[in-house]
Design a protein around this motif. Structure first.
Motif, PDB file in Angstrom:
ATOM      1  N   GLY A  30      -5.610   1.961  -2.190  1.00 17.30           N
ATOM      2  CA  GLY A  30      -4.797   2.383  -3.340  1.00 17.30           C
ATOM      3  C   GLY A  30      -3.624   1.467  -3.600  1.00 17.30           C
ATOM      4  N   GLY A  31      -3.637   0.288  -2.994  1.00 14.04           N
ATOM      5  CA  GLY A  31      -2.492  -0.611  -3.102  1.00 14.04           C
ATOM      6  C   GLY A  31      -2.674  -1.720  -4.111  1.00 14.04           C
ATOM      7  N   THR A  32      -1.903  -2.785  -3.909  1.00 11.48           N
ATOM      8  CA  THR A  32      -1.861  -3.882  -4.875  1.00 11.48           C
ATOM      9  C   THR A  32      -2.033  -5.224  -4.164  1.00 11.48           C
ATOM     10  OG1 THR A  32      -0.487  -4.981  -6.547  1.00 11.48           O
ATOM     11  CG2 THR A  32       0.677  -3.957  -4.735  1.00 11.48           C
ATOM     12  N   VAL A  73       0.852  -1.200   0.000  1.00 11.69           N
ATOM     13  CA  VAL A  73       0.000   0.000   0.000  1.00 11.69           C
ATOM     14  C   VAL A  73       0.883   1.243   0.000  1.00 11.69           C
ATOM     15  CG1 VAL A  73      -1.909  -1.120   1.231  1.00 11.69           C
ATOM     16  CG2 VAL A  73      -0.086   0.002   2.536  1.00 11.69           C
ATOM     17  N   PRO A  74       0.310   2.405  -0.358  1.00 11.25           N
ATOM     18  CA  PRO A  74       1.071   3.649  -0.199  1.00 11.25           C
ATOM     19  C   PRO A  74       1.522   3.775   1.252  1.00 11.25           C
ATOM     20  CG  PRO A  74      -0.990   4.056  -1.374  1.00 11.25           C
ATOM     21  CD  PRO A  74      -1.048   2.642  -0.875  1.00 11.25           C
TER      22      PRO A  74
END
Lengths: 461, 461
Positions: free
Chosen positions: A414-416, A348-349
C-alpha cells in the motif's frame, strides 16, 4: 519528443539577446557541472547553461524554447537523488542560483517570499533573528525551488510536514511563457483549484517556479534528543510503529542500521554503539512536556528490549548526532570509493515498516550486495544505498533487481515508490503500477500544460 | 453549456436500468429537497434525483450523462453555504447518502477508508473505541464526500489542518466514466502529480468522489478551554494576532462579536457576558503543558485589556461552549425569521485580521444592515451573515454590496474570497480578481477533464 543535436547560432543569438553573453555558457566544464546530480544515473550534458536573473528573462527563454521545441531543465544545487534535473535530452539548463534573494520577510504573518535559487540554510540563518524557521531539512544543501519541485521532506516532516505543506503561493512560468501566480497569503483557502499543489513535486516538468511564498514556524524553545540502541532491527522498527500508533509526534524519528553506525563512526571518528539505532528528537515550548514525551518514548523502547537509551542529550551532542545522521551518504561513499548505488526511497503505511525493512535487508543480502539502510522511520520512509561497482554489469543488474523487488513490495504493502526523492529517471518505470488509471490523467495534464514536452523531458510521467 | 429542458423517456429508462425504479425520483418533493443548500442562493430543481449504491453505478450514469450532455451534481447533506450543490442547470442529482459505509478501519496505520456519503460525526463515533478521530469539524452535519469536495475546515483547522490535509487517497469517477484511484496509503509520497489535492476542494466540478482514505489522529488526552471577553473588537482581534505570532497552536481560536453572544444567549438560554469574545481550546497529552499554554494565552489577553478570562473550563462547560458556537447560524436565523443572508467567508494573513474585522463592521453598519460577525480567528478567517428581507430588493442590493466590498478588501490585503465555504455560486465573480492569469489554467484543466461541462455546471471556475 524534442532531441536537438545542438542549439543553432540563431538560438544562441536569441539567448544572448535576453541575458547577455556573461550569463550563458556552452563551455565543457559548465556543461559537465550541469550534467548530473548526486544519483548514480548516467550524466548527460545540456547544450547550454543559462543563469537567469528574473522571471521575465525566464518567460522569454521558455516561450522561445516552446516555439522551437528546445528542452528546458531547471537546475539548482544538484543534490537530488533520482536524476531529477539531469538534462537527458540536452537543450537549455536554467541554473536558478542567481535568483537567490529573500524578497520579503513578513514576521507578523509568519511568512516569507523568496526566489527559488535561495539555499534553505541561508533562509533559516536570516530568519533566526525573527524567532522563525522553515522546518523542512533534506540534509544536503538544497534550494527552496528544488525543494518545492521535489516536495522535499527530510527528518522533520513527521512533525512539521513536507515542503509542500509550507507553500502558500507560487509564481510559475508556464511552458508557453505565461507567468501565473497561484495560491494566496491567507493561511487557508477554498478558492479555485489547488494549482499550488499541482506544481509542488512536479519536478520541473510543468513549468519553472520563479517565486515562492512560505509559511514559517516559530523556533521551538526546547529541544531534547535521545539515542536508542536495540539488539535487532525488528525491535527497533517495532518501537517506531508503537510510537506513531501512540500518537507521539517527535520532531525526528530516524532509523539507522548497524552498518551505517559503523561507517559513520569511522568517517566522523565517533564512538556510537554499533547496533540498530533510533535517533529521536522532541521539540516544543515546554520542557516538562518534552521530558514526559521522552519518558514515554523510553517506555516503548524498553518494552522492545532496548539495550541502551541515552536521553536528555544536550544541544551540542544533539547537533553532533544530526551531523552524524547527515554524513550517512558521504560516509558510505568514502567507505566504498568508486562504487555507485541505487538509492531506495520507498514509503509504506507505518504498520508495514518492520516488514519493508526486513524485506529490503533480505533482498539485498540474498543477492550478496552491500546496501546499508536508514530512513525517516516515523514517516514509514526507508532508504538504503545498494552499491555496485560500475565495471561489474552483473552486480549492477543484481542491485537494480534488488531495488525493484523492494519497490514492488512497498507498492504491494500500500506504499509508494518514492517517499521524498521524486520520480526523476529512476522511478518512472514504477508509475504505471503505482498509479494505474490515474497515470493517464497525469499524462493528459502534462500534455495540456506542456504540449511540446519541452519541460524537463524524460522525467516523471 | 448543457441546459436540458427535461430528461427524456429514454434517459429515464437508462437510469432505471442502472439503479432500478426505487432509487430514482422525479417527484416534486424530492426535487425540492435537492434544489437548495443552507445558503441564501436561489433554489433550482434538478430533473431527477438518483441514489447510487456503488462506484460502478455512478460510472455508468456519468458516462451516459457525458454522452448526452446532461448535468450531474453530487449532493449529500446540503449544509454548504455558497450554493455549491444547487443544480442550477437541472439534470441529475446524485444523492450520495446511501454510499455511507466505513469500508476499512486500520487503527494500526491510523487510517480509515470510507464511502463519501458517511456523516463525519458517525465516523468519529465509530473511531472512539480505537482512541482515534478525524479532526475537521465544520459544525453542521456534513458528509466526508462533501467535506472533501469543499475542503472543509471548521474550528479545529488551526491545529489539525483542513479536510484535504487528512486525505491520503481518493477514488474518483471522471466525467467520461473512468474510475481512477489517486494517492497512496504511505504517509508521504513524491510520486506523480498530486491529483488528490486537485480533486480536494473541486466542489464536484471535476468528477464524483466515490471513496476516501483518511489519516486519523489520536484522541487528545487532555482538554482545556477558556473564554476571554474584551472591551472592544480591536482588543479581541489583536490578542488573536499575538497568539498566532507567538506560535501558539490552540485546537480552536474563535472570535464572536457581541451581537452573536446576545443572540446565542437568547436562543440557548445562556448567560455569557455580552462583549467581543474569544473561545479558546487547547488539546494535548500533557495537562501541565496545557496549563502553561492557557497561562500564556491569558497573559496576552490581559495585555490587551481583557475584561474577564474564564480559564480551566471543564469538559462539560466546554461542550456547552461549543454547542453555543455551533448554534450561531441557527440563533441568527431564529432571531431574524424570514431573512436571508450573504455569508461572508474571507480569510487574510493573520496580521490583517483586525483590519478586515474592522472593515467588515464598517461596511455593514454604514449601510444600516444587520450582519453579526464571528470566525475562525486563529486562521484569519472571518464570517458574518449580512441579512436582508427577501422582499426588499434595495436592502438585498446593499447587503450584496457590503459583501463585495469585504471580499475586495480581503483580496487587497493578500487574502482569499473564500476561506472554507468554497466558490459555489456566490464567489465565482471574484475568481478573475483573486486568481488572475492562473484562472485560465484552472479553466483549461476543467475543460480537459470535463470537456462537455456536465459536472456541477455553473460553479467554481
Amino acid at each position: 519528443m524534442p532531441n536537438p543535436k545542438s542549439l543553432s547560432a540563431a538560438d544562441l543569438e536569441f539567448l544572448y539577446s535576453v541575458v547577455g553573453r556573461d550569463r550563458i555558457s556552452t563551455g565543457t566544464s559548465e556543461l559537465d557541472l550541469h550534467s548530473h546530480d548526486e544519483s548514480g544515473h548516467p550524466s548527460h550534458r545540456p547544450h547550454a547553461v543559462v543563469w537567469p536573473h528574473s522571471t521575465e528573462e525566464i518567460s522569454k527563454i521558455v516561450a522561445y524554447a516552446n516555439e522551437y521545441e528546445i528542452p528546458i531543465t531547471p537546475y539548482a544545487a544538484g543534490t537530488s537523488l533520482e536524476g531529477n534535473p539531469i538534462p537527458v535530452q540536452g537543450g537549455i539548463v536554467l541554473d536558478m542560483r542567481k535568483m537567490d534573494q529573500i524578497l520579503d520577510i513578513r514576521p507578523e504573518d509568519l511568512q516569507v517570499t523568496v526566489q527559488p535559487g535561495l539555499d534553505f540554510k541561508k533562509l533559516n540563518d536570516r530568519l533566526k533573528k525573527h524567532g522563525l524557521f522553515f522546518p523542512p531539512d533534506p540534509g544536503a544543501t538544497a534550494t527552496i525551488g528544488g525543494m518545492v519541485a521535489n516536495n522535499a521532506k527530510g527528518i522533520r516532516a513527521i512533525k512539521y510536514g513536507s515542503t509542500g505543506d509550507q507553500v502558500l503561493s507560487l509564481e510559475v512560468v508556464l511552458p508557453d511563457g505565461r507567468i501565473i501566480r497561484c495560491g494566496t497569503r491567507a493561511m487557508r483557502s477554498s478558492s479555485g483549484y489547488d494549482l499550488v499543489k499541482l506544481f509542488v513535486g512536479s519536478e520541473g516538468t510543468l513549468g519553472v517556479i520563479t517565486e515562492v511564498t512560505l509559511r514559517l514556524t516559530g523556533l521551538p524553545r526546547e529541544f531534547m534528543a535521545a539515542v536508542a540502541c536495540f539488539d535487532s532491527v525488528a525491535h527497533a522498527t517495532h518501537s517506531v510503529v508503537q510510537m506513531v500508533q501512540a500518537g507521539l509526534a517527535p520532531a525526528a524519528l530516524e532509523f539507522i542500521d548497524t552498518d551505517i553506525i559503523r561507517l559513520v563512526n569511522h568517517f566522523k571518528q565517533m564512538k556510537m554503539h554499533e547496533a540498530p539505532t533510533l535517533f529521536i528528537e522532541c521539540q516544543g515550548s515546554s520542557r516538562v512536556a518534552l521530558e514526559d514525551e521522552i519518558r514515554f518514548v523510553k517506555e516503548l523502547c524498553d518494552g522492545n528490549g532496548c539495550k541502551t537509551f541515552a536521553a536528555g542529550v544536550g544541544r551540542e551532542e544533539r547537533d553532533r548526532l544530526w551531523e552524524a545522521r547527515y554524513s550517512v551518504h558521504e560516509s558510505i561513499r568514502c567507505a566504498y570509493p568508486g562504487r555507485r548505488g541505487y538509492v531506495v526511497d520507498v514509503a509504506v503505511p507505518i504498520s508495514a515498516y518492520p516488514e519493508i525493512v526486513r524485506f529490503a535487508d533480505e533482498a539485498i543480502t540474498s543477492r550478496k550486495l552491500v546496501g546499508p539502510a536508514f530512513g525517516h522511520a516515523g514517516e514509514g520512509n526507508l532508504h538504503a544505498e545498494i552499491l555496485f561497482a560500475p565495471n561489474d554489469p552483473a552486480q549492477q543488474a543484481l542491485a537494480k533487481e534488488a531495488n525493484h523487488a523492494i519497490v514492488h513490495q512497498a507498492l504491494a504493502l500500500g506504499g509508494t515508490a518514492t517517499g521524498e526523492h521524486g520520480v526523476g529517471i529512476g522511478k518512472r518505470e514504477f508509475m504505471p503500477k503505482e498509479h494505474g488509471a490515474s497515470l493517464e490523467l497525469m499524462k493528459q495534464i502534462k500534455k495540456l500544460i506542456d504540449p511540446h514536452g519541452i519541460m524537463n523531458p524524460g522525467k516523471k510521467v
